[in-house]
Design an enzyme around this catalytic site. Sequence first.
Site, mmCIF file in Angstrom:
data_model
loop_
_atom_site.group_PDB
_atom_site.id
_atom_site.type_symbol
_atom_site.label_atom_id
_atom_site.label_comp_id
_atom_site.label_asym_id
_atom_site.label_seq_id
_atom_site.Cartn_x
_atom_site.Cartn_y
_atom_site.Cartn_z
ATOM 1 C CG PHE A 133 -2.291 0.762 1.526
ATOM 2 C CD1 PHE A 133 -3.649 1.108 0.260
ATOM 3 C CD2 PHE A 133 -1.726 2.144 2.085
ATOM 4 C CE1 PHE A 133 -4.219 1.377 -0.022
ATOM 5 C CE2 PHE A 133 -2.943 3.669 1.668
ATOM 6 C CZ PHE A 133 -4.430 3.124 1.221
ATOM 7 C CG ASP A 205 -0.491 -2.939 6.700
ATOM 8 O OD1 ASP A 205 -1.218 -3.039 7.247
ATOM 9 O OD2 ASP A 205 -0.447 -2.194 6.220
ATOM 10 C CE1 TYR A 230 -9.683 2.179 6.584
ATOM 11 C CE2 TYR A 230 -8.812 3.363 9.021
ATOM 12 C CZ TYR A 230 -7.909 3.137 7.627
ATOM 13 O OH TYR A 230 -7.179 3.015 6.907
ATOM 14 C CE LYS A 231 -7.838 -1.238 5.340
ATOM 15 N NZ LYS A 231 -8.481 -0.616 3.968
ATOM 16 N NE ARG A 379 -10.369 -2.980 -2.793
ATOM 17 C CZ ARG A 379 -9.889 -2.757 -2.071
ATOM 18 N NH1 ARG A 379 -8.388 -2.997 -1.527
ATOM 19 N NH2 ARG A 379 -10.064 -1.224 -1.354
#
Length: 419
Positions: A133, A205, A230-231, A379
């Site tokens: 990322f 990560d 938050y995922k 996705r």
Amino acid sequence: MTTALSAPAALRERAARLDSDDDLAPLRARFLLPPDVVYLDGNSLGPLPAAVPAALDDVVRHQWGTGLIGSWNDAGWWEAPLRVGDAVGALIGAAPGQTVAGDSTSVQLFTALDAATALRPDRPLLVTDPGHFPTDRYLADAVARRRGREVRRVPPADLPRFLAAEGHRVAAVSYTPVDFRTGELYDMRALTRAAHDAGALALWDLCHAAGALPLDVDALGVDLAVGCGYKFLSGGPGAPAFLYVAERHHAALETPLPGWTGHADPFRLAEEYAPAPGIARARIGTPPILSLLALEAALTAFDGVDLTRVRAKSLSLTGFFLRCADELLTPLGFTSVTPADPGRRGSQVTLRHPHARGLVAALAGHGVIADMRAPDLLRFGVNALYTSHGDLLTAALRLRDLTRNAAYDPAPPSAGPVT
């Protein structure tokens, strides 16, 4: 040989059978999902857990509204970063006292990268994935500049070979278990072992893994790890991130941002910084109580949940969607970039199509929320706590119909800065 008409019927029967046998299905009630919406973007922002509104109402109206500043003591606000950290730690296989929550993912990642390089002061290289990322790559470069180190970008598949040649010069390797674009799952155990065999530290990560699959960071020997709230943890937009540091590194841990709350005696307001013992030294500033306690309430969605069962259902969901894609979407020009091998698959399926942006926008207009990554990736994130096989069949059928009927704008106007 099945026909185009019989394929949906067979898929519907398969979805119905899998959902009827799903013992995790009741967990969907732990989330406040909008009716008539198939939500497949929880790998970007998890939906609202049912426990959060009441918890926030109590924090705002009572703890803050009535308790005022006394709630730092009376409501346990001061201890929240460590308490919530331990709750997250339980989901990533960390024993208590090694995980702290608070600050953003970027801040936690910067802290971890800098601390890792400081723990290996005589080694000049910091290794990361060229497909990582962007923040992970940007911050690796920033830490390298700050510490006078050099960044090498090495794909996960090439890491063992690279370490065999250059490992004696590597301070730390920084990778993710799940590729955020493709959903490919990498072998944490093998890569961590390769780093350790070279005398380097392993930093992970976990943003696309925490809450989606068993991780066992302690058992794997992970040195440091970060992740967002938050995922898959569904802590809300911009929820606090977490930092894990294995206990064996605590005594030598130096953080680049020595904030007052990480001091051994913060309210003495001493002239010089003295780090708190243990993971508490990784605290930086005043905790963001509203978002931190929203995350704490969100984590109760995992109460009594076995992550091995979550992983098993996740693989069933992604496997079923890959089958749907193969039967319904491949003839229309879609290709899957997510590995078919369950052992190499995270909790999302990514399809490639040249009109990804237009198709995702059209899906949203028909009640299916997914996302895209430029230039051509669609996705579909699944969360075994609330996603059903029926949801995925609905998504595939609507995508098929939109594509077959050309019922979308190949280059739609931007709906805003977020894709």
